[in-house]
Write an enzyme that holds these catalytic residues in place. Sequence first.
Site, PDB file in Angstrom:
ATOM      1  N   SER A 107       0.805  -1.221   0.000  1.00  0.00           N
ATOM      2  CA  SER A 107       0.000   0.000   0.000  1.00  0.00           C
ATOM      3  C   SER A 107       0.839   1.274   0.000  1.00  0.00           C
ATOM      4  O   SER A 107       1.643   1.487  -0.895  1.00  0.00           O
ATOM      5  CB  SER A 107      -0.974  -0.042   1.171  1.00  0.00           C
ATOM      6  OG  SER A 107      -1.920   0.983   1.038  1.00  0.00           O
ATOM      7  N   HIS A 108       0.699   2.075   1.056  1.00  0.00           N
ATOM      8  CA  HIS A 108       1.352   3.381   1.118  1.00  0.00           C
ATOM      9  C   HIS A 108       2.723   3.303   1.786  1.00  0.00           C
ATOM     10  O   HIS A 108       3.363   4.324   1.982  1.00  0.00           O
ATOM     11  CB  HIS A 108       0.454   4.327   1.901  1.00  0.00           C
ATOM     12  CG  HIS A 108      -0.007   3.696   3.181  1.00  0.00           C
ATOM     13  ND1 HIS A 108      -0.998   2.736   3.199  1.00  0.00           N
ATOM     14  CD2 HIS A 108       0.411   3.833   4.444  1.00  0.00           C
ATOM     15  CE1 HIS A 108      -1.173   2.320   4.438  1.00  0.00           C
ATOM     16  NE2 HIS A 108      -0.327   2.961   5.216  1.00  0.00           N
ATOM     17  N   LYS A 137      -1.611  -9.956  -0.547  1.00  0.00           N
ATOM     18  CA  LYS A 137      -2.870 -10.331   0.090  1.00  0.00           C
ATOM     19  C   LYS A 137      -3.739 -11.093  -0.890  1.00  0.00           C
ATOM     20  O   LYS A 137      -3.582 -10.993  -2.109  1.00  0.00           O
ATOM     21  CB  LYS A 137      -3.597  -9.120   0.650  1.00  0.00           C
ATOM     22  CG  LYS A 137      -4.171  -8.187  -0.372  1.00  0.00           C
ATOM     23  CD  LYS A 137      -5.066  -7.185   0.346  1.00  0.00           C
ATOM     24  CE  LYS A 137      -5.642  -6.164  -0.623  1.00  0.00           C
ATOM     25  NZ  LYS A 137      -6.662  -5.337  -0.001  1.00  0.00           N
ATOM     26  N   ASP A 163      -2.197   6.574  -3.593  1.00  0.00           N
ATOM     27  CA  ASP A 163      -1.066   5.947  -2.896  1.00  0.00           C
ATOM     28  C   ASP A 163      -0.400   4.850  -3.730  1.00  0.00           C
ATOM     29  O   ASP A 163      -0.700   4.679  -4.910  1.00  0.00           O
ATOM     30  CB  ASP A 163      -1.530   5.384  -1.543  1.00  0.00           C
ATOM     31  CG  ASP A 163      -2.392   4.151  -1.698  1.00  0.00           C
ATOM     32  OD1 ASP A 163      -3.095   4.045  -2.714  1.00  0.00           O
ATOM     33  OD2 ASP A 163      -2.357   3.277  -0.806  1.00  0.00           O
ATOM     34  N   ASP A 188      -0.637   1.643  -4.164  1.00  0.00           N
ATOM     35  CA  ASP A 188      -1.420   0.669  -4.923  1.00  0.00           C
ATOM     36  C   ASP A 188      -2.734   1.235  -5.453  1.00  0.00           C
ATOM     37  O   ASP A 188      -3.573   0.493  -5.971  1.00  0.00           O
ATOM     38  CB  ASP A 188      -1.680  -0.582  -4.083  1.00  0.00           C
ATOM     39  CG  ASP A 188      -2.491  -0.269  -2.832  1.00  0.00           C
ATOM     40  OD1 ASP A 188      -2.372   0.855  -2.306  1.00  0.00           O
ATOM     41  OD2 ASP A 188      -3.240  -1.149  -2.379  1.00  0.00           O
ATOM     42  N   ASP A 208      -5.419   2.731  -3.989  1.00  0.00           N
ATOM     43  CA  ASP A 208      -6.733   2.658  -3.356  1.00  0.00           C
ATOM     44  C   ASP A 208      -7.061   3.878  -2.495  1.00  0.00           C
ATOM     45  O   ASP A 208      -8.224   4.147  -2.223  1.00  0.00           O
ATOM     46  CB  ASP A 208      -6.925   1.339  -2.575  1.00  0.00           C
ATOM     47  CG  ASP A 208      -5.868   1.106  -1.521  1.00  0.00           C
ATOM     48  OD1 ASP A 208      -4.956   1.940  -1.378  1.00  0.00           O
ATOM     49  OD2 ASP A 208      -5.950   0.047  -0.841  1.00  0.00           O
ATOM     50  N   ARG A 209      -6.041   4.629  -2.087  1.00  0.00           N
ATOM     51  CA  ARG A 209      -6.322   5.817  -1.272  1.00  0.00           C
ATOM     52  C   ARG A 209      -6.430   7.060  -2.151  1.00  0.00           C
ATOM     53  O   ARG A 209      -5.961   7.063  -3.286  1.00  0.00           O
ATOM     54  CB  ARG A 209      -5.199   6.044  -0.255  1.00  0.00           C
ATOM     55  CG  ARG A 209      -5.122   4.955   0.780  1.00  0.00           C
ATOM     56  CD  ARG A 209      -4.103   5.310   1.847  1.00  0.00           C
ATOM     57  NE  ARG A 209      -4.186   4.351   2.943  1.00  0.00           N
ATOM     58  CZ  ARG A 209      -3.675   4.536   4.154  1.00  0.00           C
ATOM     59  NH1 ARG A 209      -3.006   5.653   4.427  1.00  0.00           N
ATOM     60  NH2 ARG A 209      -3.805   3.621   5.094  1.00  0.00           N
ATOM     61  N   THR A 234     -12.158  -0.297  11.906  1.00  0.00           N
ATOM     62  CA  THR A 234     -11.165   0.138  10.930  1.00  0.00           C
ATOM     63  C   THR A 234     -10.771  -1.026  10.025  1.00  0.00           C
ATOM     64  O   THR A 234     -10.577  -2.140  10.495  1.00  0.00           O
ATOM     65  CB  THR A 234      -9.935   0.667  11.691  1.00  0.00           C
ATOM     66  OG1 THR A 234     -10.345   1.833  12.412  1.00  0.00           O
ATOM     67  CG2 THR A 234      -8.811   1.030  10.756  1.00  0.00           C
ATOM     68  N   GLU A 294     -13.112   5.797   4.876  1.00  0.00           N
ATOM     69  CA  GLU A 294     -12.331   5.826   6.104  1.00  0.00           C
ATOM     70  C   GLU A 294     -11.589   7.151   6.182  1.00  0.00           C
ATOM     71  O   GLU A 294     -11.201   7.719   5.157  1.00  0.00           O
ATOM     72  CB  GLU A 294     -11.299   4.698   6.120  1.00  0.00           C
ATOM     73  CG  GLU A 294     -11.879   3.318   6.187  1.00  0.00           C
ATOM     74  CD  GLU A 294     -10.791   2.294   6.484  1.00  0.00           C
ATOM     75  OE1 GLU A 294     -10.653   1.919   7.661  1.00  0.00           O
ATOM     76  OE2 GLU A 294     -10.079   1.893   5.553  1.00  0.00           O
ATOM     77  N   GLU A 295     -11.322   7.580   7.412  1.00  0.00           N
ATOM     78  CA  GLU A 295     -10.595   8.839   7.606  1.00  0.00           C
ATOM     79  C   GLU A 295      -9.188   8.785   7.030  1.00  0.00           C
ATOM     80  O   GLU A 295      -8.566   9.798   6.796  1.00  0.00           O
ATOM     81  CB  GLU A 295     -10.541   9.227   9.083  1.00  0.00           C
ATOM     82  CG  GLU A 295     -10.064   8.132  10.044  1.00  0.00           C
ATOM     83  CD  GLU A 295      -8.626   7.718   9.900  1.00  0.00           C
ATOM     84  OE1 GLU A 295      -7.780   8.609   9.713  1.00  0.00           O
ATOM     85  OE2 GLU A 295      -8.344   6.507   9.979  1.00  0.00           O
ATOM     86  N   LYS A 301     -11.254   0.088  -1.655  1.00  0.00           N
ATOM     87  CA  LYS A 301     -11.342   1.530  -1.810  1.00  0.00           C
ATOM     88  C   LYS A 301     -10.661   1.884  -3.124  1.00  0.00           C
ATOM     89  O   LYS A 301      -9.892   1.092  -3.661  1.00  0.00           O
ATOM     90  CB  LYS A 301     -10.720   2.251  -0.622  1.00  0.00           C
ATOM     91  CG  LYS A 301      -9.326   1.815  -0.255  1.00  0.00           C
ATOM     92  CD  LYS A 301      -8.956   2.360   1.119  1.00  0.00           C
ATOM     93  CE  LYS A 301      -7.615   1.827   1.568  1.00  0.00           C
ATOM     94  NZ  LYS A 301      -7.658   1.202   2.883  1.00  0.00           N
TER      95      LYS A 301
HETATM   96  C1  G1P Z   1      -4.636   2.005   8.498  1.00  0.00           C
HETATM   97  C2  G1P Z   1      -5.826   2.926   8.442  1.00  0.00           C
HETATM   98  C3  G1P Z   1      -7.066   2.157   8.070  1.00  0.00           C
HETATM   99  C4  G1P Z   1      -6.841   1.405   6.760  1.00  0.00           C
HETATM  100  C5  G1P Z   1      -5.580   0.565   6.864  1.00  0.00           C
HETATM  101  C6  G1P Z   1      -5.236  -0.092   5.534  1.00  0.00           C
HETATM  102  O1  G1P Z   1      -4.853   1.017   9.476  1.00  0.00           O
HETATM  103  O2  G1P Z   1      -6.026   3.588   9.672  1.00  0.00           O
HETATM  104  O3  G1P Z   1      -8.145   3.026   7.951  1.00  0.00           O
HETATM  105  O4  G1P Z   1      -7.920   0.564   6.473  1.00  0.00           O
HETATM  106  O5  G1P Z   1      -4.477   1.382   7.250  1.00  0.00           O
HETATM  107  O6  G1P Z   1      -5.022   0.851   4.532  1.00  0.00           O
HETATM  108  P1  G1P Z   1      -4.236   1.115  10.958  1.00  0.00           P
HETATM  109  O7  G1P Z   1      -2.733   1.272  10.803  1.00  0.00           O
HETATM  110  O8  G1P Z   1      -4.832   2.325  11.591  1.00  0.00           O
HETATM  111  O9  G1P Z   1      -4.643  -0.164  11.625  1.00  0.00           O
HETATM  112 ZN    ZN Z   2      -3.215   1.462  -0.529  1.00  0.00          ZN
END
Ligand code: G1P
Ligand code: ZN
Length: 543
Positions: free
Chosen positions: A113-114, A126, A277, A279, A281-282, A344, A363-364, A376
């Site tokens: 991801s990020h 995954k 980001d 991949d 999705d954000r 979350t 999600e925030e 997402k």
């Molecule tokens: C974080 C974000 C959550 C998101 C996840 C995967 O998880 O807070 O909203 O779904 O990354 O991208 P956290 O590190 O808070 O568990």
């Molecule tokens: Zn991502």
Amino acid sequence: MQVQTVPTTPIEGQKPGTSGLRKKVAVFQGAGYLENFVQSVFDALDGFAGQTLVVGGDGRFHNDVAIQKILKMAAANGFGRVLVGRAGLLSTPAASCVIRKHRAYGGLILSASHNPGGPDGDFGIKYNIANGGPAPEAVTEAIFARTRTISRYLTLDVPDLDLSRLGLAMIGQTRIEVIDPIADYLELMQRLFDFDRIRELIGSGFRLRFDAMSAVTGPYAHAIFEQTLGAASGSVINGTPLPDFGGHHPDPNPVHAAELMAIMTGADAPDFGAASDGDGDRNLIVGPGLFVTPSDSLAILTANAHLAPGYQDGVAGVARSMPTSRAADRVAEALGVGLYETPTGWKFFGNLLDAGLATLCGEESAGTGSSHVREKDGIWAVLLWLNILAVRRQSVVEIVHGHWAKYGRHYYSRHDYEGIELGAADALTSHLRGVVDTLRGQRFGDYRVEQADDFRYLDPVDGSQSARQGIRIQFEGGARIVMRLSGTGTEGATLRLYLEQPEPDPGRHGLDVQTVLAPLAAIADQIAGIRQRTGRTEPSVIT
Ligand code: G1P
Ligand code: ZN
């Protein structure tokens, strides 16, 4: 062709409850590590003989090596067909789209991801199921259990395939199709959004800037925003995927997307800015001089979704993760539709979307999406914004301020304390769990606690329960504090503190966010003893 049975040893695998395995690249380079996880996935599943598997990743370092291994293992394990993105690329939402469209059995998505990439960065993998979404807990538990007992994996000793060109190849009895990573996704976007209208908006002089952060969305953004919608060339910046993301942290928030933020706060700022980001999705949405918080973005998209053809009949309901601000709740109330508060993590939205209870979710942490896929989707969020802007012909600032005037503004911020000692994090959590039931009715200056609990989610679709999802402290008048530990950090523990203060009065909508939230931050410290327990005087990151 002879299937090879290679001995392997159990790994320290995926944490149960997390959707995917994320580790340093060096760990994934260890002998049999990736193979062990992939074989554990296959061993945990059944009925896939002759079926289709989708494989792709965000192009980060090790993506190419991992994909070749997976193709050979998928063939050795008996999949009938594998769809793999050209050059091994598929954004996470595009992978979800391809799984659904081609009725695949499931998919393996390679990404962290990020998180930063490169030889010293992170790698991840995954498994997503047939609905295109992350595997549910029962499946990830089975995979995890298998990683602990596995003793062999299956593969075929064949040369690597050339994935740089579209086409067909066979590995043993398995058909490998190298597909265009963009085509299916673009076709879906064209069904959801009014591309002609957006093209008109852009043709009228509207300028946009999309920062792909040297990650997977670059090719998608070039194809969609520049080639299809007519945005000037150069509208997409950092548009070439790099194995190390150019050394940056591909996380679209105002801190890491500094280049875009500088453009959007500069003298000649374009009308609209966005980023995605690693991949894809954000998303980050920003107007000239105005960062739109993901919580506000979800609320605004919900209030305006009907302006896009794919949502013209309105939304069935909205889902948001528990720490996400309640700005969307106000819209759901006004629309008379359901509002679902989930733990979350994107996987909790899957059942609600499948059951048709929710249409939009968010999600925030900069994730927004809808029922069109089961992940997402960054570019989707940008297109929905553009569709809304094209119909309303107002600026981002006008739309946001208008929204606040109608529904109230939810001042909101997340304070992260990263890399804290595991012991300190545990002590803080047990302390909070110990006191949470005593908070109700307590007064902290002007604030009085209305309700406090450790969030427990009851899935309305399958009745499953998820306990201990974070401490919620709600005050009279609507202010809220949430505290939970991150489930995705790779070093130490990360405490996330979420602060929210609703403000109905438009005369008070122009205040400094951190100033408004400072009293709540102080109360959180008073209740949890953050400074004292972590030894930190400041959060590491404020978003
Ligand atoms: C974080 C974000 C959550 C998101 C996840 C995967 O998880 O807070 O909203 O779904 O990354 O991208 P956290 O590190 O808070 O568990
Ligand atoms: Zn991502």
